[in-house]
Scaffold this active site. Structure first.
Site, mmCIF file in Angstrom:
data_model
loop_
_atom_site.group_PDB
_atom_site.id
_atom_site.type_symbol
_atom_site.label_atom_id
_atom_site.label_comp_id
_atom_site.label_asym_id
_atom_site.label_seq_id
_atom_site.Cartn_x
_atom_site.Cartn_y
_atom_site.Cartn_z
ATOM 1 N N GLU A 170 0.829 -1.207 0.000
ATOM 2 C CA GLU A 170 0.000 0.000 0.000
ATOM 3 C C GLU A 170 0.865 1.260 0.000
ATOM 4 O OE1 GLU A 170 -4.051 -0.449 1.959
ATOM 5 O OE2 GLU A 170 -2.744 -1.525 3.352
ATOM 6 N N GLU A 175 -4.039 -9.584 3.530
ATOM 7 C CA GLU A 175 -4.865 -9.249 4.691
ATOM 8 C C GLU A 175 -6.064 -10.165 4.876
ATOM 9 O OE1 GLU A 175 -2.686 -5.371 3.860
ATOM 10 O OE2 GLU A 175 -3.410 -7.101 2.746
#
Length: 271
Positions: free
Chosen positions: A125, A145
């Site tokens: 990210e 995730e």
């Protein structure tokens, strides 16, 4: 013996070099590193002498493996109570977390990712928030995730579908599978894939080329492209015209063409 800082901020002329420095933990983002990273970006933004940032990881194993599953994620879920000053600072103000990856506010200065190794979860990210990405050929990328019953929350749910074809972005987000650098290069998410020893030198060369350009022009390019993204053409053109008016009224805009005609190096002053 002094302990090494988990984040190193260096300046090389007009370039800021920011190094994630927890190689023994795959450069995982613990609360101290997140706070220091937010502070480093604030320092970079505030210093008019710094024009480009390069962010990399220590070692050749990992650029960043994401949030520390032992320290950071339990703190954010409430499973662990704050213990250190860094814990308390992050728990009290989650804007620090967002500032550490430009979520909600884009930088008007270019940021380059020198991806020296695996780039996963929050590290991936962070890469998505950068403008130019140069990766080692052995690096792998992913958003795992969902495998831990979590979701990416540092910008990937918004940025990734805009930077990759929808089907590819959703495959990465929903499976948590890792992807090789060569595939992301072919898809345009990376600019270069090079041998590990060439990653940082290549990134610094690009940074130096950018830093030699007009700083106001660079800032307006970044501001206009970010603000125009996703808007109708008419609105985008209006944003571009506003940038044009600001640049054409600047001293640098007169200096650049004059230096070219006089066959000399320009002396940009950022005004």
């Amino acid at each position: 013996m002094t302990m090494a800082l988990p984040l190193i901020f260096e300046t090389r002329g007009a370039v800021a070099l920011i190094t994630l420095n927890r190689p023994e933990r795959h450069n995982a983002l613990n609360p101290e590193m997140i706070c220091r990273l937010a502070d480093a970006f604030d320092r970079f933004e505030a210093d008019p002498e710094l024009r480009v940032a390069v962010i990399t990881g220590a070692g050749e194993g990992s650029f960043c493996s994401g949030g520390d599953l032992e320290l950071t994620l339990p703190l954010l879920t409430g499973a662990r109570q704050p213990e250190t000053e860094w814990d308390h600072r992050l728990a009290a103000n989650r804007e620090i977390l967002f500032r550490s990856n430009f979520k909600g506010a884009h930088s008007v200065k270019p940021v380059i990712a020198a991806i020296n190794g695996h780039c996963l979860a929050g590290g991936f990210e962070l890469m998505l928030a950068t403008d130019i990405r140069i990766a080692a050929d052995h690096a792998r990328f992913g958003l795992p995730e969902v495998r831990h019953a979590l979701i990416p929350f540092a910008g990937a749910l918004v940025r990734l579908p805009r930077q990759l074809p929808h089907a590819v972005a959703m495959e990465m987000l929903l499976t948590g599978d890792q992807v090789e650098a060569s595939r992301l290069l072919a898809l345009g998410l990376l600019n270069q894939v090079v041998p590990p020893q060439e990653v940082l030198p290549a990134a610094l060369r690009v940074a130096e080329r950018i830093a030699a350009n007009g700083p106001l022009a660079i800032a307006e390019v970044k501001r206009a492209t970010a603000e125009a993204a996703g808007r109708p053409y008419a609105e985008g053109y209006a944003i571009e015209t506003e940038s044009m008016d600001r640049i054409m009224a600047s001293e640098d805009a007169r200096e650049g063409p004059a230096a070219f005609l006089q066959r000399r190096a320009p002396a940009y002053r950022g005004r």
